[in-house]
Design a protein around this motif. Structure first.
Motif, mmCIF file in Angstrom:
data_model
loop_
_atom_site.group_PDB
_atom_site.id
_atom_site.type_symbol
_atom_site.label_atom_id
_atom_site.label_comp_id
_atom_site.label_asym_id
_atom_site.label_seq_id
_atom_site.Cartn_x
_atom_site.Cartn_y
_atom_site.Cartn_z
ATOM 1 N N HIS A 76 0.835 -1.205 0.000
ATOM 2 C CA HIS A 76 0.000 0.000 0.000
ATOM 3 C C HIS A 76 0.870 1.255 0.000
ATOM 4 N N PHE A 77 1.838 1.314 0.904
ATOM 5 C CA PHE A 77 2.694 2.499 0.975
ATOM 6 C C PHE A 77 3.638 2.579 -0.226
ATOM 7 N N GLY A 78 4.011 1.442 -0.770
ATOM 8 C CA GLY A 78 4.813 1.455 -1.977
ATOM 9 C C GLY A 78 4.075 2.098 -3.137
ATOM 10 N N ALA A 79 2.786 1.776 -3.260
ATOM 11 C CA ALA A 79 1.976 2.371 -4.320
ATOM 12 C C ALA A 79 1.813 3.877 -4.116
ATOM 13 N N LEU A 80 1.721 4.317 -2.867
ATOM 14 C CA LEU A 80 1.564 5.746 -2.578
ATOM 15 C C LEU A 80 2.837 6.530 -2.857
ATOM 16 N N THR A 81 3.979 5.942 -2.550
ATOM 17 C CA THR A 81 5.243 6.677 -2.617
ATOM 18 C C THR A 81 6.070 6.385 -3.862
ATOM 19 N N GLY A 82 5.752 5.292 -4.546
ATOM 20 C CA GLY A 82 6.586 4.888 -5.671
ATOM 21 C C GLY A 82 7.893 4.255 -5.255
ATOM 22 N N ARG A 83 7.959 3.831 -3.991
ATOM 23 C CA ARG A 83 9.165 3.182 -3.477
ATOM 24 C C ARG A 83 8.872 1.718 -3.168
ATOM 25 N N GLU A 84 9.930 0.942 -3.108
ATOM 26 C CA GLU A 84 9.804 -0.449 -2.694
ATOM 27 C C GLU A 84 10.396 -0.598 -1.303
ATOM 28 N N PHE A 85 9.580 -1.086 -0.371
ATOM 29 C CA PHE A 85 10.023 -1.243 1.009
ATOM 30 C C PHE A 85 10.329 -2.714 1.274
ATOM 31 N N ALA A 86 11.558 -2.988 1.667
ATOM 32 C CA ALA A 86 11.980 -4.355 1.962
ATOM 33 C C ALA A 86 11.537 -4.741 3.370
ATOM 34 N N PRO A 87 11.437 -6.044 3.670
ATOM 35 C CA PRO A 87 11.106 -6.474 5.032
ATOM 36 C C PRO A 87 12.044 -5.836 6.062
ATOM 37 N N GLY A 88 11.453 -5.333 7.144
ATOM 38 C CA GLY A 88 12.230 -4.672 8.189
ATOM 39 C C GLY A 88 12.374 -3.182 7.992
ATOM 40 N N ALA A 89 11.914 -2.647 6.851
ATOM 41 C CA ALA A 89 12.136 -1.236 6.533
ATOM 42 C C ALA A 89 11.490 -0.289 7.528
ATOM 43 N N PHE A 90 10.375 -0.693 8.145
ATOM 44 C CA PHE A 90 9.704 0.152 9.127
ATOM 45 C C PHE A 90 10.164 -0.164 10.554
#
Length: 213
Positions: A76-90
């Motif tokens: 969801h946040f990847g679609a909003l920001t155009g970024r790819e978040f890897a596991p552990g990123a948050f």
């Protein structure tokens, strides 16, 4: 739900809070990781062996022993920001799939490997470290608006976690107060505060904090 990744923090400087270190930089690890109750907040301890927190006043301890985030919310946040978040990123300990962790009820229990039992206690509240770490313009407003915080859990019974293992929901309380509702109350939706703060399974310190907010 399935555990996609088990993530342990690496110490790094924390310029965003003026603290010596932060462990928000969580990286996936292989093999089983022991999970035990860390005891009260103040020592920097958390539930997963080998991990800890840098801000010992505000993070860690019994009621923030394990932090979980869903891969669906990363998408969801990847679609909003155009970024790819890897596991552990948050900064989560466990990255999961197959279950809406934000709709988990306060007091809900999950069972896992080795007799592990976890209980939902609340939700992640974003801080300056999180904002600086993600480094996305308007990030705290975006994160607050979307209300996909990920839950914190305490350790009821020790066990272990590892990538590929399953967590099973074994108890859901009769109320309807979710981790997302806790987050919304904490972030300013005052009409929710009393309903959330009155839930018996909410840690007393969290209930007092909400009512005083």
């Amino acid at each position: 739900m399935k555990i996609l990744s088990v993530n342990i923090g690496r110490p790094r400087e924390n310029p965003w809070k003026g603290l010596a270190a932060t462990y928000i930089d969580k990286r996936p690890v292989a093999g089983p990781v022991e999970v035990t109750s860390p005891g009260p907040k103040g020592e920097g301890t958390v539930g997963l062996a080998g991990d800890r927190v840098g801000d010992v006043r505000n993070h860690g301890g019994t009621d923030q022993a394990v932090y979980v985030y869903g891969s669906e919310d990363y998408a969801h946040f990847g679609a909003l920001t155009g970024r790819e978040f890897a596991p552990g990123a948050f900064g989560e300990n466990l990255t999961t799939s197959g279950y809406d962790v934000n709709e988990a009820l306060i007091g809900e229990r999950w069972a896992g490997p080795g007799g592990l039992v976890l209980q939902v206690t609340g939700a992640r509240i974003p801080c300056g470290t999180f904002r600086g770490w993600i480094d996305e313009r308007g990030w705290l407003k975006t994160f607050t608006r979307e209300a996909r915080p990920g839950p914190y859990l305490r350790v009821v019974e020790p066990g272990h976690v590892e990538a590929g293992a399953e967590l099973e929901v074994v108890h859901r309380p009769g109320h309807g107060v979710t981790a997302a509702m806790f987050f919304r109350a904490a972030m300013g939706e005052r009409d929710l505060i009393e309903e959330v703060a009155s839930v018996p399974d909410l840690p007393p310190a969290e209930a007092a904090w909400l009512r005083g907010a």
